[in-house]
Design a protein around this motif. Structure first.
Motif: not given
Lengths: 711, 121
Positions: A139-148, A228-240, A244-249
């Motif tokens: 969870v810690g690594i997801m926390n750091i990496v997913i938003p980035l 889940i909410a972060t990945i669904v709603k907070m992606r940068a423009p163009g991040m279809k 998505l990077p594989m770790f985020t998937w």
């Protein structure tokens, strides 16, 4: 009272009494003294250097996903160490106690641990390693990496994120408190009916186990909603989706599993609590209860949980291997499909944890086939990683070592898992140490991936790389430990050694147990190597300052922003043009592209509420464990009141003006060494967008970068 | 974000609040629960029919709560909730269905019905 409670109880202290503190135990009493001295030293140190304010403002009240992630990882590493010490004690006990003539000491007939104490150790080891070490680390690594990776400024719910951390921390404190106040459960980490019923386990051990489980399940569920909410709603423009990077998937699929399965755990454990506190009969042998219903409900969560921890590890391997192969990930779409296939099948296989229940051939066949099906997507993944490396320019860094080690363990664990999925074999080795060795292969695969990604993402978070030589030394020591402990364990399993033996009665097992002690020694040395690695890396941090793209061959979005990542993540939210954005920009000579215009951004405020609620959940768990009803009620009401007051207050956040953003971005830029840019000339025909205007990243607005003034 | 964050009253969840539907949902759910309780405590039906009756009551209560209290429908702001609800159906079938199958097979083998003895089913 609804149940017939054995032993004394009084309204003020519940079951708590001075005699519950094991100050006569020759292991726990000295440990308690050591812990107290360490805590006093820490408090004195913080006071001496005047760091209380810093600690409170920068860490304890933070809602920054990177700092929360770091704290999750520290928590996980501490518990990994605690769980390892449990493992060390079990190995030592078995090596000492083997055979009918083994002598005993400290009250034990054989070895040095009494059966009751040994039972607590293996229960604590299992629970801690899975829920309080592996889960917080992931969870810690997801926390750091997913938003980035998706180009967000923070998680969707920063406050909820902090709440999840502090509730998990409360679970950790609760399980650690069981060392020094009362006992822990002795019913195995997943519990058996009816031994955990009040009649058979009259102490507080099972109650500690119940409330620790409930707290960590709550913390993880809150975290999964947030991811889940972060990945669904907070992606940068163009991040279809298919960029998505594989770790985020992998994290997305893992958190869908967590969100759907952790409630099962809470219900199962809640029903155990009802049996023990309210006198119900869900899992008793009589009065309409059903023993196996507990096992069923538990593994209904338990197996999805296994994939909840392994999928992010697969995601980490999928990030490390392409970076150090200098190739894009082979078969990206199949990788995504395989991830979700594993997540889907995870719901269909839980019965294989109790094939021997006796439900006959039809049911066993279904679950056997479903379990074997997991091998197909997992095989797809392994081949994808292999083809990623095939004809790549491989760099054997320490992170790559760990990723390759994880692949090897996945192979061993996966193939033994395929063996276990066959009910006929499963009947033979059920409850033997063969099963123990199998799932340790899988969990160590996760640990390898975690160490790999700690090394891989460390420069992104802290701005300097970890020492490679010590990272590799640690890898080899750790791998020696893994081989020396678990290869003999597989063999002992075939020799019929069952798990959880406080007294291994057969002298033929002795040489294998002795070899395992050598493995434990290698693990101890690897921990020392880890500490040395941290020390050397921190000491030499100035020489190993990392650029934005710390490895020079990185691929995903997080490598575009400065190292260490500033608290706002991206000064200007980037426009995503390709699947591997960092690699795409590097190949097109756009790595040095900077935004020409900055805008004010909106960031959440710190809050002390999360840690206070976390502390109150610990008080609630402790009071429920010891049946101190007034304290339970007060802490529960206080939690509800805090929740409501925080919600009513809301968080206006704060705005950082554009000039300030520009200044901070330039400063972060200057602090980094110049990146080694590829020599070939850059430029894209027709121009590419690096920073799009109108990007809606948390209220910021960015301007188009000019792609055509590259030298 | 699909809606402003500044004014909580503008959130669709708040906008959809409606006293009549809350009260209706509460009354319907309470009536169904009371009916189930009366049926069970009075042993008003044979065991199997009782099982079916309380399962039916529970199903109706779920629908009433989802509709009246959670306001799930296909409108733009609650479509995600409805999607989540529909995704839950296969999970429900898998978990409850396979558990039921597993235990019926287990009882078939471990709890044979002896004539004259009160059984589990």
């Amino acid at each position: 009272m609804l149940v017939n409670l054995p032993g004394p109880w009084n309204p003020w202290l519940g079951r708590l009494a001075l005699s519950e503190i094991p100050y006569t135990n020759p292991i726990l009493a000295p440990l308690f003294v050591v812990v107290v001295v360490l805590v006093l030293l820490m408090v004195a140190g913080i006071t001496y250097y005047g760091k209380w304010g810093y600690l409170w403002k920068e860490w304890l009240t933070t809602v920054d996903h990177k700092k929360l992630g770091i704290m999750y990882i520290i928590l996980g590493l501490v518990m990994l160490f605690r769980g390892f010490i449990d493992g060390l004690m079990m190995r030592t006990q078995q090596a000492m106690a083997v055979g009918p003539h083994a002598s005993g000491m400290m009250g034990a007939v054989h070895g040095y641990l009494t059966p009751f104490h040994f039972g607590q150790i293996y229960s604590a080891h299992g629970m801690i390693m899975i829920l309080l070490a592996a889960t917080p680390l992931l969870v810690g690594i997801m926390n750091i990496v997913i938003p980035l990776q998706i180009g967000a400024r923070d998680m969707a719910y920063p406050y909820l994120n902090a709440l999840g951390l502090w509730i998990t921390a409360a679970a950790v404190v609760l399980v650690m408190a069981s060392l020094f106040v009362g006992d822990f459960a002795h019913n195995g980490w997943f519990g058996y009916a009816p031994i955990f019923e009040l009649a058979y386990s009259p102490g507080v051990g099972v109650d500690y186990w119940i409330w620790t489980f409930q707290l960590v399940a709550l913390g993880t569920t809150l975290g999964s909603i947030n991811f889940i909410a972060t990945i669904v709603k907070m992606r940068a423009p163009g991040m279809k989706w298919l960029r998505l990077p594989m770790f985020t998937w992998a994290s997305l699929s893992a958190n869908i599993i967590a969100l759907t399965s952790f409630p099962c755990l809470q219900v199962a454990i809640g029903l155990v609590a009802a049996d023990r506190y309210l006198g119900t009969h869900f899992f008793t042998a009589g009065f309409g209860g059903n023993l196996m219903l507990y096992t069923n409900l538990f593994w209904l969560w338990g197996h999805p949980e296994v994939y909840f921890v392994i999928l992010p590890a697969f995601g980490m391997i999928s990030e490390i291997i392409p970076t150090f192969s200098e190739k894009p990930l082979f078969g990206y779409v199949t990788m995504v499909l395989a991830t979700f296939a594993i997540a889907g099948v995870s719901w269909l296989v839980w019965l294989h944890h109790f094939f021997t229940m006796g439900m006959g051939p039809y049911v066993s066949t279904e679950f056997s086939v479903a379990t074997m099906l997991v091998g197909i997507p997992t095989g797809v993944k392994v081949f994808n990683w292999a083809f990623t490396m095939y004809r790549g320019r491989l760099t054997y860094t320490a992170a790559m070592y760990w990723a390759l080690g994880a692949l090897f363990l996945l192979l061993v664990g996966g193939l033994t898992g395929m063996m276990l999925s066959i009910p006929a074999i499963n009947y033979m080795v059920h409850n033997s140490v063969f099963v123990v060795a199998h799932f340790h292969m899988m969990l160590l695969c996760i640990v390898y991936a975690i160490f790999g990604s700690v090394i891989y993402w460390f420069p992104k978070v802290f701005g300097y790389t970890l020492n490679e030589a010590w990272g590799k030394t640690m890898f080899w020591l750790f791998s020696a430990g893994t081989a020396l402990v678990f290869i003999p364990m597989f063999m002992e399993g075939f020799m019929g050694m069952t798990r959880r033996l406080d007294w291994p009665f057969d002298p033929h097992w002795a040489p294998y147990l002795d070899i395992q002690m050598l493995g434990i020694l290698a693990y101890v040395l690897s921990i020392l190597a880890f500490v040395v690695m941290l020390y050397v890396s921190i000491r030499d941090r100035a020489q190993h300052r990392a650029a934005a793209d710390a490895w020079g061959t990185s691929r995903s979005l997080e490598w575009l922003t400065a190292s260490p990542v500033p608290f706002y993540n991206f000064a200007v939210v980037p426009q995503v043009n390709a699947r591997d954005e960092a690699a795409w920009r590097r190949e097109h000579g756009l790595s040095a592209q900077r935004a020409s215009h900055y805008d004010a951004i909106h960031m959440p405020n710190n809050t002390g509420n999360a840690i206070i609620i976390g502390g109150l959940t610990f008080v609630l768990g402790f009071a429920l464990t010891w049946r101190i009803w007034w304290l339970s009620l007060i802490s529960l009401l206080a939690i509800i009141a805090m929740m409501i007051s925080h919600s009513a207050k809301g968080d206006p956040g704060h705005v950082i003006p554009a000039e300030e953003m520009e200044r901070m971005d330039r400063e972060a830029e200057r602090a980094m060494p110049r990146a080694d840019l590829p020599r070939h000339s850059g430029g894209v025909l027709g121009g590419a967008i690096a920073y799009d205007s109108g990007a809606a990243g948390a209220g910021s607005r960015n301007l188009r970068g000019a792609p055509d003034h590259r030298p | 974000m699909s809606h402003g964050q500044d004014n909580p009253l503008a959130h669709p969840e708040v906008q959809m609040a409606n006293n009549r539907s809350y009260v209706t949902g509460f009354i319907v759910a309470s009536l169904l629960m009371a009916a189930a309780t009366v049926l069970v405590s009075g042993h008003l039906l044979p065991p199997f029919a009782l099982l079916l009756a309380i399962t039916g009551c529970a199903g109706l209560a779920i629908i009433a709560q989802v509709y009246f209290l959670l306001h799930m429908d296909l409108s733009e702001h609650s479509i995600w909730n409805t999607v989540a609800l529909i995704m839950f159906i296969p999970l429900f079938v898998i978990t409850i269905g396979l558990t039921w199958w597993m235990f019926s097979q287990l009882y078939l083998r471990t709890m044979p019905m002896i004539p004259g003895m009160p059984g589990m089913h």
